[in-house]
Motif scaffolding. Structure first.
Motif, PDB file in Angstrom:
ATOM      1  N   ASN A 197      33.719  93.893 124.232  1.00 46.50           N
ATOM      2  CA  ASN A 197      33.857  94.399 122.860  1.00 46.50           C
ATOM      3  C   ASN A 197      32.747  93.884 121.940  1.00 46.50           C
ATOM      4  N   GLY A 198      31.514  93.919 122.462  1.00 50.44           N
ATOM      5  CA  GLY A 198      30.358  93.499 121.689  1.00 50.44           C
ATOM      6  C   GLY A 198      29.914  92.073 121.911  1.00 50.44           C
ATOM      7  N   PHE A 199      30.741  91.284 122.607  1.00 51.99           N
ATOM      8  CA  PHE A 199      30.423  89.876 122.839  1.00 51.99           C
ATOM      9  C   PHE A 199      29.855  89.716 124.249  1.00 51.99           C
ATOM     10  N   ASN A 200      28.704  89.019 124.361  1.00 48.19           N
ATOM     11  CA  ASN A 200      28.045  88.798 125.644  1.00 48.19           C
ATOM     12  C   ASN A 200      27.604  87.351 125.760  1.00 48.19           C
ATOM     13  N   VAL A 201      27.732  86.804 126.969  1.00 44.33           N
ATOM     14  CA  VAL A 201      27.349  85.419 127.231  1.00 44.33           C
ATOM     15  C   VAL A 201      26.507  85.368 128.507  1.00 44.33           C
ATOM     16  N   ALA A 202      25.449  84.564 128.489  1.00 45.46           N
ATOM     17  CA  ALA A 202      24.619  84.316 129.667  1.00 45.46           C
ATOM     18  C   ALA A 202      24.395  82.816 129.800  1.00 45.46           C
ATOM     19  N   VAL A 203      24.518  82.310 131.030  1.00 49.16           N
ATOM     20  CA  VAL A 203      24.263  80.902 131.321  1.00 49.16           C
ATOM     21  C   VAL A 203      23.392  80.842 132.567  1.00 49.16           C
ATOM     22  N   PRO A 220      18.615  70.377 137.163  1.00 46.32           N
ATOM     23  CA  PRO A 220      17.833  71.518 136.660  1.00 46.32           C
ATOM     24  C   PRO A 220      17.961  71.666 135.157  1.00 46.32           C
ATOM     25  N   ARG A 221      17.156  72.534 134.608  1.00 50.02           N
ATOM     26  CA  ARG A 221      17.274  72.889 133.198  1.00 50.02           C
ATOM     27  C   ARG A 221      18.436  73.876 133.042  1.00 50.02           C
ATOM     28  N   ILE A 222      19.214  73.721 131.988  1.00 53.96           N
ATOM     29  CA  ILE A 222      20.300  74.638 131.673  1.00 53.96           C
ATOM     30  C   ILE A 222      19.940  75.401 130.401  1.00 53.96           C
ATOM     31  N   GLU A 223      20.046  76.723 130.448  1.00 55.34           N
ATOM     32  CA  GLU A 223      19.823  77.542 129.273  1.00 55.34           C
ATOM     33  C   GLU A 223      21.005  78.490 129.087  1.00 55.34           C
ATOM     34  N   PHE A 224      21.254  78.888 127.850  1.00 53.66           N
ATOM     35  CA  PHE A 224      22.366  79.800 127.577  1.00 53.66           C
ATOM     36  C   PHE A 224      22.019  80.705 126.414  1.00 53.66           C
ATOM     37  N   GLU A 225      22.742  81.814 126.317  1.00 57.22           N
ATOM     38  CA  GLU A 225      22.665  82.659 125.135  1.00 57.22           C
ATOM     39  C   GLU A 225      23.991  83.388 124.962  1.00 57.22           C
ATOM     40  N   ALA A 226      24.465  83.430 123.728  1.00 62.88           N
ATOM     41  CA  ALA A 226      25.661  84.182 123.359  1.00 62.88           C
ATOM     42  C   ALA A 226      25.298  85.110 122.213  1.00 62.88           C
ATOM     43  N   SER A 227      25.774  86.359 122.278  1.00 70.99           N
ATOM     44  CA  SER A 227      25.471  87.321 121.214  1.00 70.99           C
ATOM     45  C   SER A 227      26.701  88.173 120.923  1.00 70.99           C
ATOM     46  N   TYR A 228      26.733  88.676 119.705  1.00 69.49           N
ATOM     47  CA  TYR A 228      27.833  89.555 119.302  1.00 69.49           C
ATOM     48  C   TYR A 228      27.244  90.713 118.504  1.00 69.49           C
ATOM     49  N   THR A 229      27.585  91.936 118.897  1.00 71.85           N
ATOM     50  CA  THR A 229      27.088  93.142 118.241  1.00 71.85           C
ATOM     51  C   THR A 229      28.268  93.988 117.799  1.00 71.85           C
ATOM     52  N   THR A 230      28.221  94.477 116.556  1.00 76.35           N
ATOM     53  CA  THR A 230      29.301  95.312 116.043  1.00 76.35           C
ATOM     54  C   THR A 230      28.747  96.252 114.984  1.00 76.35           C
ATOM     55  N   GLU A 231      29.598  97.178 114.527  1.00 81.14           N
ATOM     56  CA  GLU A 231      29.231  98.087 113.450  1.00 81.14           C
ATOM     57  C   GLU A 231      30.359  98.116 112.434  1.00 81.14           C
ATOM     58  N   LEU A 232      29.997  97.894 111.163  1.00 81.72           N
ATOM     59  CA  LEU A 232      30.978  97.848 110.085  1.00 81.72           C
ATOM     60  C   LEU A 232      30.562  98.818 108.990  1.00 81.72           C
ATOM     61  N   ASN A 233      31.336  99.899 108.844  1.00 81.41           N
ATOM     62  CA  ASN A 233      31.032 100.892 107.799  1.00 81.41           C
ATOM     63  C   ASN A 233      29.585 101.373 107.867  1.00 81.41           C
ATOM     64  N   ASN A 234      29.176 101.781 109.083  1.00 73.33           N
ATOM     65  CA  ASN A 234      27.824 102.296 109.340  1.00 73.33           C
ATOM     66  C   ASN A 234      26.733 101.248 109.168  1.00 73.33           C
ATOM     67  N   VAL A 235      27.116  99.990 109.179  1.00 72.67           N
ATOM     68  CA  VAL A 235      26.146  98.897 109.139  1.00 72.67           C
ATOM     69  C   VAL A 235      26.186  98.181 110.488  1.00 72.67           C
ATOM     70  N   GLY A 236      25.086  98.195 111.199  1.00 71.32           N
ATOM     71  CA  GLY A 236      25.002  97.512 112.481  1.00 71.32           C
ATOM     72  C   GLY A 236      24.696  96.038 112.282  1.00 71.32           C
ATOM     73  N   VAL A 237      25.430  95.183 112.985  1.00 69.84           N
ATOM     74  CA  VAL A 237      25.255  93.734 112.850  1.00 69.84           C
ATOM     75  C   VAL A 237      25.134  93.116 114.240  1.00 69.84           C
ATOM     76  N   LYS A 238      24.140  92.246 114.413  1.00 68.40           N
ATOM     77  CA  LYS A 238      23.992  91.486 115.657  1.00 68.40           C
ATOM     78  C   LYS A 238      23.661  90.035 115.328  1.00 68.40           C
ATOM     79  N   GLY A 239      24.423  89.128 115.902  1.00 66.26           N
ATOM     80  CA  GLY A 239      24.148  87.703 115.751  1.00 66.26           C
ATOM     81  C   GLY A 239      24.005  87.059 117.117  1.00 66.26           C
ATOM     82  N   TRP A 240      23.204  86.004 117.202  1.00 68.76           N
ATOM     83  CA  TRP A 240      23.019  85.354 118.505  1.00 68.76           C
ATOM     84  C   TRP A 240      22.760  83.858 118.350  1.00 68.76           C
ATOM     85  N   LEU A 241      23.047  83.161 119.432  1.00 68.08           N
ATOM     86  CA  LEU A 241      22.830  81.720 119.534  1.00 68.08           C
ATOM     87  C   LEU A 241      22.370  81.434 120.954  1.00 68.08           C
TER      88      LEU A 241
END
Length: 386
Positions: A197-203, A220-241
């Motif tokens: 539902n718009g939420f994705n995680v990679a490790v 080893p080296r550990i890397e990660f990324e989490a992101s969330y994508t959604t649309e609110l009233n025709n406004v697209g929003v994406k945040g990530w860490l």
């Protein structure tokens, strides 16, 4: 940074883009097996005007014109896919070359060519209802979305003479070292969730970078990324860490390297607004390349603010980025600041053909020494993708 070192760094410098997932030429598609190819060719006329101040305070000026590729090297990629019941196999390889290889001072051979063929991706991806696993060589996760979201990705970006980028035989730097560090291609085993539902995680478990020639990395080296994508009233929003963690031991002294990247993108009515940044210790403090790992006292912080407006086939971009680097164990060395301000215009002439005009003002200075640079660069070019 010395030009010789810079050339070796630049030769590994810039990144594959996400549009290849939706572009390319299908060569074979039968019985659940596919094979396709994709690529990019770009070239720019570039004029740079540089004012530099050396450690003695002496000021020098020079101008340089180039016919050069931009932030992305010219490349070609090949993709294979096979559906096996509930398991899908995907394989990608991509090959990146320099077109600025004919000058001996830029590392060419006696025959006047040294194409710097660089294999940045060579991996298999296995996916199913449980998610996917990437096995092989691909770009890292730390600062990955920061750079993929750069509005100047198809353009030119900064060409700091301090890093040897004006005369270099490879790419410009986009906003590497003026807002983000570069997620170097690494051998890795990376798990990604399916979209939730718009939420994705990679490790990912990555091949560690050496802190020194005789350093020990027992994990080893550990890397990660989490992101969330959604649309609110025709406004697209994406945040990530995203982030990374690694430990090295040098002559019995343990060093912890770490980094954290983040960002937010909002899109509405043709307007795209992006704010991103990162902070790291022992990572990415030399020319913004995250394979350069050292003592955790080496600290780097960057931020990038961008806005673009798209109307029809036209896209207008304004960009401002900055990175500060310092060694907290040697405060007498001062804080080095790199900045880049850019204006860009991108015109889609035909599908796969984009004309680009861009202005970049790159500045660097040290808070204690007299070392400084003011670089104004105008570029105009063409990008062809398939």
């Amino acid at each position: 940074m010395k030009p010789t070192l810079t050339k070796s760094l630049i030769a590994t410098a810039v990144l594959a883009t996400s549009w290849h997932a939706n572009a390319g030429v299908e060569i074979y598609n039968k019985d659940g097996t596919t094979f396709s190819a994709d690529g990019l060719i770009n070239i720019f006329y570039v004029n740079s005007s540089i004012e530099a101040t050396d450690i003695s305070g002496a000021v020098s000026d020079r101008d340089q014109s180039r016919i050069k590729m931009g932030f992305l090297p010219n490349n070609i990629g090949f993709n294979y896919g096979k559906q096996l019941d509930d398991l899908k196999i995907e394989v990608r390889s991509s090959f990146w070359v320099s077109i600025n290889d004919t000058d001996l001072s830029r590392g060419a051979t006696a025959l006047g060519t040294n194409s710097l063929i660089d294999v940045r991706q060579f991996y298999a991806k296995l996916s199913g209802d449980w998610g996917s696993v990437t096995l092989g060589k691909d770009f890292g996760l730390f600062n990955r979305t920061n750079i993929l979201g750069d509005e100047l990705l198809l353009g030119y970006g900064q060409t700091s003479d301090t890093f040897g980028l004006v005369d270099g035989g490879n790419v410009s730097f986009g906003n590497i070292s003026t807002g983000y560090s570069y997620p170097m291609p690494k051998a890795q085993i990376t798990y990604r969730t399916n979209d939730m539902n718009g939420f994705n995680v990679a490790v990912g478990v990555m091949d560690p970078s050496k802190s020194a020639a005789d350093s020990s990395e027992d994990t080893p080296r550990i890397e990660f990324e989490a992101s969330y994508t959604t649309e609110l009233n025709n406004v697209g929003v994406k945040g990530w860490l995203n982030g990374l963690s690694q430990t090295s031991e040098v002559q019995g002294i343990e060093q912890d390297q770490s980094g954290l990247g983040y960002g937010l993108n909002v899109k509405f009515s043709g307007l795209s607004l992006t704010a991103s940044g990162y902070s790291s210790e022992g990572v990415g403090y030399v020319a913004g390349l995250d394979n350069i790992v050292g003592a955790e006292s080496n600290e780097s912080d960057g931020s990038l603010l961008q806005a673009s407006y798209t109307t029809g086939d036209n896209r207008f971009v304004i960009s401002s980025g900055e990175t500060e680097n310092q060694d907290t164990a040697n405060m007498a060395a001062g804080i080095t600041t790199h900045k880049n301000f850019a204006l860009g215009y991108f015109r889609t002439v035909r599908p796969g053909i984009i004309m680009v005009a861009e202005f970049n003002n790159t500045e660097s200075e040290n808070s204690i020494t007299s070392l400084a640079e003011d670089n104004k660069t105008f570029s105009i070019g063409t990008v062809v993708t398939f």
